[in-house]
Design a protein around this motif. Structure first.
Motif, PDB file in Angstrom:
ATOM      1  N   GLY A  28       0.824  -1.207   0.000  1.00 18.45           N
ATOM      2  CA  GLY A  28       0.000   0.000   0.000  1.00 18.45           C
ATOM      3  C   GLY A  28       0.856   1.253   0.000  1.00 18.45           C
ATOM      4  N   THR A  29       0.200   2.392   0.079  1.00 17.34           N
ATOM      5  CA  THR A  29       0.908   3.667  -0.061  1.00 17.34           C
ATOM      6  C   THR A  29       1.381   4.273   1.258  1.00 17.34           C
ATOM      7  OG1 THR A  29      -1.144   4.927   0.006  1.00 17.34           O
ATOM      8  CG2 THR A  29      -0.356   4.215  -2.172  1.00 17.34           C
ATOM      9  N   SER A  30       1.060   3.652   2.377  1.00 20.71           N
ATOM     10  CA  SER A  30       1.485   4.175   3.671  1.00 20.71           C
ATOM     11  C   SER A  30       3.009   4.152   3.785  1.00 20.71           C
ATOM     12  CB  SER A  30       0.884   3.334   4.802  1.00 20.71           C
ATOM     13  OG  SER A  30       1.527   3.606   6.024  1.00 20.71           O
ATOM     14  N   VAL A  31       3.592   5.297   4.092  1.00 13.19           N
ATOM     15  CA  VAL A  31       5.048   5.383   4.234  1.00 13.19           C
ATOM     16  C   VAL A  31       5.534   4.453   5.341  1.00 13.19           C
ATOM     17  CG1 VAL A  31       6.959   6.909   4.882  1.00 13.19           C
ATOM     18  CG2 VAL A  31       5.200   7.715   3.302  1.00 13.19           C
ATOM     19  N   ALA A  32       4.800   4.383   6.447  1.00 17.99           N
ATOM     20  CA  ALA A  32       5.204   3.536   7.571  1.00 17.99           C
ATOM     21  C   ALA A  32       5.255   2.067   7.162  1.00 17.99           C
ATOM     22  CB  ALA A  32       4.252   3.733   8.746  1.00 17.99           C
ATOM     23  N   LYS A  33       4.244   1.611   6.424  1.00 13.92           N
ATOM     24  CA  LYS A  33       4.208   0.208   5.998  1.00 13.92           C
ATOM     25  C   LYS A  33       5.293  -0.095   4.977  1.00 13.92           C
ATOM     26  CE  LYS A  33      -0.664  -0.619   6.908  1.00 13.92           C
ATOM     27  NZ  LYS A  33      -1.979  -0.969   6.309  1.00 13.92           N
ATOM     28  N   VAL A  34       5.498   0.813   4.041  1.00 15.24           N
ATOM     29  CA  VAL A  34       6.529   0.601   3.024  1.00 15.24           C
ATOM     30  C   VAL A  34       7.910   0.629   3.666  1.00 15.24           C
ATOM     31  CG1 VAL A  34       7.606   1.575   0.954  1.00 15.24           C
ATOM     32  CG2 VAL A  34       5.118   1.432   1.110  1.00 15.24           C
ATOM     33  N   ARG A  35       8.128   1.581   4.580  1.00  9.38           N
ATOM     34  CA  ARG A  35       9.417   1.665   5.273  1.00  9.38           C
ATOM     35  C   ARG A  35       9.695   0.376   6.059  1.00  9.38           C
ATOM     36  NH1 ARG A  35      12.279   6.196   6.477  1.00  9.38           N
ATOM     37  NH2 ARG A  35      10.446   7.526   6.271  1.00  9.38           N
ATOM     38  N   ALA A  36       8.689  -0.125   6.762  1.00  6.71           N
ATOM     39  CA  ALA A  36       8.848  -1.365   7.537  1.00  6.71           C
ATOM     40  C   ALA A  36       9.164  -2.544   6.615  1.00  6.71           C
ATOM     41  CB  ALA A  36       7.588  -1.639   8.357  1.00  6.71           C
ATOM     42  N   ALA A  37       8.474  -2.615   5.489  1.00  9.85           N
ATOM     43  CA  ALA A  37       8.710  -3.711   4.544  1.00  9.85           C
ATOM     44  C   ALA A  37      10.110  -3.631   3.951  1.00  9.85           C
ATOM     45  CB  ALA A  37       7.660  -3.672   3.438  1.00  9.85           C
ATOM     46  N   VAL A  38      10.548  -2.434   3.600  1.00  6.99           N
ATOM     47  CA  VAL A  38      11.887  -2.261   3.034  1.00  6.99           C
ATOM     48  C   VAL A  38      12.946  -2.631   4.062  1.00  6.99           C
ATOM     49  CG1 VAL A  38      13.545  -0.520   2.230  1.00  6.99           C
ATOM     50  CG2 VAL A  38      11.233  -0.579   1.272  1.00  6.99           C
ATOM     51  N   GLU A  39      12.773  -2.186   5.294  1.00  8.41           N
ATOM     52  CA  GLU A  39      13.738  -2.511   6.350  1.00  8.41           C
ATOM     53  C   GLU A  39      13.769  -4.015   6.618  1.00  8.41           C
ATOM     54  OE1 GLU A  39      16.061  -0.597   7.690  1.00  8.41           O
ATOM     55  OE2 GLU A  39      15.336   0.952   6.337  1.00  8.41           O
ATOM     56  N   LYS A  40      12.609  -4.657   6.667  1.00  2.84           N
ATOM     57  CA  LYS A  40      12.552  -6.108   6.890  1.00  2.84           C
ATOM     58  C   LYS A  40      13.244  -6.830   5.744  1.00  2.84           C
ATOM     59  CE  LYS A  40       9.475  -9.976   7.595  1.00  2.84           C
ATOM     60  NZ  LYS A  40       8.111 -10.458   7.610  1.00  2.84           N
ATOM     61  N   HIS A  41      12.968  -6.388   4.537  1.00  2.00           N
ATOM     62  CA  HIS A  41      13.587  -7.006   3.364  1.00  2.00           C
ATOM     63  C   HIS A  41      15.102  -6.827   3.398  1.00  2.00           C
ATOM     64  CE1 HIS A  41      14.068  -8.400  -0.719  1.00  2.00           C
ATOM     65  NE2 HIS A  41      14.733  -7.302  -1.005  1.00  2.00           N
ATOM     66  N   ARG A  42      15.553  -5.644   3.782  1.00  2.00           N
ATOM     67  CA  ARG A  42      16.985  -5.354   3.845  1.00  2.00           C
ATOM     68  C   ARG A  42      17.660  -6.272   4.866  1.00  2.00           C
ATOM     69  NH1 ARG A  42      17.099   0.293   4.240  1.00  2.00           N
ATOM     70  NH2 ARG A  42      17.065   0.342   1.996  1.00  2.00           N
ATOM     71  N   VAL A  43      17.018  -6.492   6.006  1.00  2.00           N
ATOM     72  CA  VAL A  43      17.568  -7.384   7.034  1.00  2.00           C
ATOM     73  C   VAL A  43      17.609  -8.812   6.513  1.00  2.00           C
ATOM     74  CG1 VAL A  43      17.134  -8.374   9.317  1.00  2.00           C
ATOM     75  CG2 VAL A  43      16.892  -5.931   8.968  1.00  2.00           C
ATOM     76  N   ASN A  44      16.530  -9.266   5.877  1.00  2.00           N
ATOM     77  CA  ASN A  44      16.489 -10.625   5.360  1.00  2.00           C
ATOM     78  C   ASN A  44      17.545 -10.862   4.282  1.00  2.00           C
ATOM     79  OD1 ASN A  44      14.401 -11.338   7.022  1.00  2.00           O
ATOM     80  ND2 ASN A  44      12.814 -11.047   5.487  1.00  2.00           N
ATOM     81  N   MET A  45      17.800  -9.863   3.454  1.00  2.00           N
ATOM     82  CA  MET A  45      18.789 -10.027   2.398  1.00  2.00           C
ATOM     83  C   MET A  45      20.197 -10.136   2.969  1.00  2.00           C
ATOM     84  SD  MET A  45      17.147 -10.303  -0.352  1.00  2.00           S
ATOM     85  CE  MET A  45      18.435 -10.157  -1.560  1.00  2.00           C
ATOM     86  N   ASN A  46      20.427  -9.615   4.177  1.00  2.00           N
ATOM     87  CA  ASN A  46      21.750  -9.663   4.792  1.00  2.00           C
ATOM     88  C   ASN A  46      21.909 -10.822   5.769  1.00  2.00           C
ATOM     89  OD1 ASN A  46      22.648  -7.373   3.427  1.00  2.00           O
ATOM     90  ND2 ASN A  46      21.698  -6.037   4.945  1.00  2.00           N
ATOM     91  N   ASP A  47      20.862 -11.611   5.953  1.00  2.00           N
ATOM     92  CA  ASP A  47      20.899 -12.719   6.898  1.00  2.00           C
ATOM     93  C   ASP A  47      21.422 -13.971   6.183  1.00  2.00           C
ATOM     94  OD1 ASP A  47      20.529 -14.688   8.778  1.00  2.00           O
ATOM     95  OD2 ASP A  47      18.457 -14.143   9.221  1.00  2.00           O
ATOM     96  N   PRO A  48      22.637 -14.455   6.541  1.00  2.00           N
ATOM     97  CA  PRO A  48      23.205 -15.603   5.833  1.00  2.00           C
ATOM     98  C   PRO A  48      22.463 -16.905   6.108  1.00  2.00           C
ATOM     99  CG  PRO A  48      24.641 -14.921   7.637  1.00  2.00           C
ATOM    100  CD  PRO A  48      23.529 -13.921   7.542  1.00  2.00           C
ATOM    101  N   SER A  49      21.651 -16.963   7.170  1.00  2.00           N
ATOM    102  CA  SER A  49      20.933 -18.193   7.480  1.00  2.00           C
ATOM    103  C   SER A  49      19.710 -18.388   6.577  1.00  2.00           C
ATOM    104  CB  SER A  49      20.494 -18.205   8.957  1.00  2.00           C
ATOM    105  OG  SER A  49      19.509 -17.194   9.164  1.00  2.00           O
ATOM    106  N   ILE A  50      19.315 -17.336   5.875  1.00  2.00           N
ATOM    107  CA  ILE A  50      18.162 -17.446   4.977  1.00  2.00           C
ATOM    108  C   ILE A  50      18.672 -17.787   3.584  1.00  2.00           C
ATOM    109  CG2 ILE A  50      16.262 -16.190   3.890  1.00  2.00           C
ATOM    110  CD1 ILE A  50      16.099 -14.504   6.414  1.00  2.00           C
ATOM    111  N   HIS A  51      18.189 -18.910   3.077  1.00  2.30           N
ATOM    112  CA  HIS A  51      18.597 -19.354   1.739  1.00  2.30           C
ATOM    113  C   HIS A  51      17.463 -19.052   0.759  1.00  2.30           C
ATOM    114  CE1 HIS A  51      20.237 -21.529  -1.564  1.00  2.30           C
ATOM    115  NE2 HIS A  51      19.276 -22.426  -1.559  1.00  2.30           N
ATOM    116  N   ILE A  52      17.783 -18.291  -0.265  1.00  4.39           N
ATOM    117  CA  ILE A  52      16.815 -17.967  -1.301  1.00  4.39           C
ATOM    118  C   ILE A  52      17.167 -18.782  -2.527  1.00  4.39           C
ATOM    119  CG2 ILE A  52      15.841 -16.140  -2.753  1.00  4.39           C
ATOM    120  CD1 ILE A  52      16.663 -14.161  -0.533  1.00  4.39           C
ATOM    121  N   PRO A  53      16.275 -19.696  -2.924  1.00  5.60           N
ATOM    122  CA  PRO A  53      16.594 -20.542  -4.093  1.00  5.60           C
ATOM    123  C   PRO A  53      16.718 -19.725  -5.368  1.00  5.60           C
ATOM    124  CG  PRO A  53      14.354 -20.990  -3.284  1.00  5.60           C
ATOM    125  CD  PRO A  53      14.976 -19.981  -2.371  1.00  5.60           C
ATOM    126  N   ALA A  54      17.610 -20.151  -6.213  1.00  5.07           N
ATOM    127  CA  ALA A  54      17.842 -19.428  -7.479  1.00  5.07           C
ATOM    128  C   ALA A  54      16.812 -19.754  -8.512  1.00  5.07           C
ATOM    129  CB  ALA A  54      19.230 -19.744  -7.998  1.00  5.07           C
TER     130      ALA A  54
END
Length: 91
Positions: free
Chosen positions: A65-91
């Motif tokens: 949605g367009t809420s800055v708070a929700k988008v900011r939270a999603a971006v921050e969560k995504h940024r943390v997940n992308m830097n977490d080596p324990s999370i494997h994202i299949p190619a």
């Protein structure tokens, strides 16, 4: 025919230092609580503020949605997940 820029004392090299509209980041969003993905100025501003590309911002707005708070939270969560080596994202 005279060149008005030369009459004003502007040399062609002076234009090289001018900021283009594409590079300009707005000083404030249209609405500080909501992102309008149809406004290029909002996309530039919020992309710069959140440290993401316009494409990532559009996807976050589409999903959360367009809420800055929700988008900011999603971006921050995504940024943390992308830097977490324990999370494997299949190619």
């Amino acid at each position: 025919m005279s060149d008005p820029t030369r009459e004003m004392g502007i040399e062609p090299t002076d234009f090289d230092a001018l900021q283009t509209l594409d590079e300009e980041i707005p000083k404030a969003p249209h609405d500080p609580e909501h992102i309008n993905p149809k406004l290029a100025s909002d996309v530039r501003y919020w992309s710069a503020q959140l440290g993401v590309t316009g494409q990532v911002l559009h996807e976050a707005v589409r999903v959360h949605g367009t809420s800055v708070a929700k988008v900011r939270a999603a971006v921050e969560k995504h940024r943390v997940n992308m830097n977490d080596p324990s999370i494997h994202i299949p190619a």
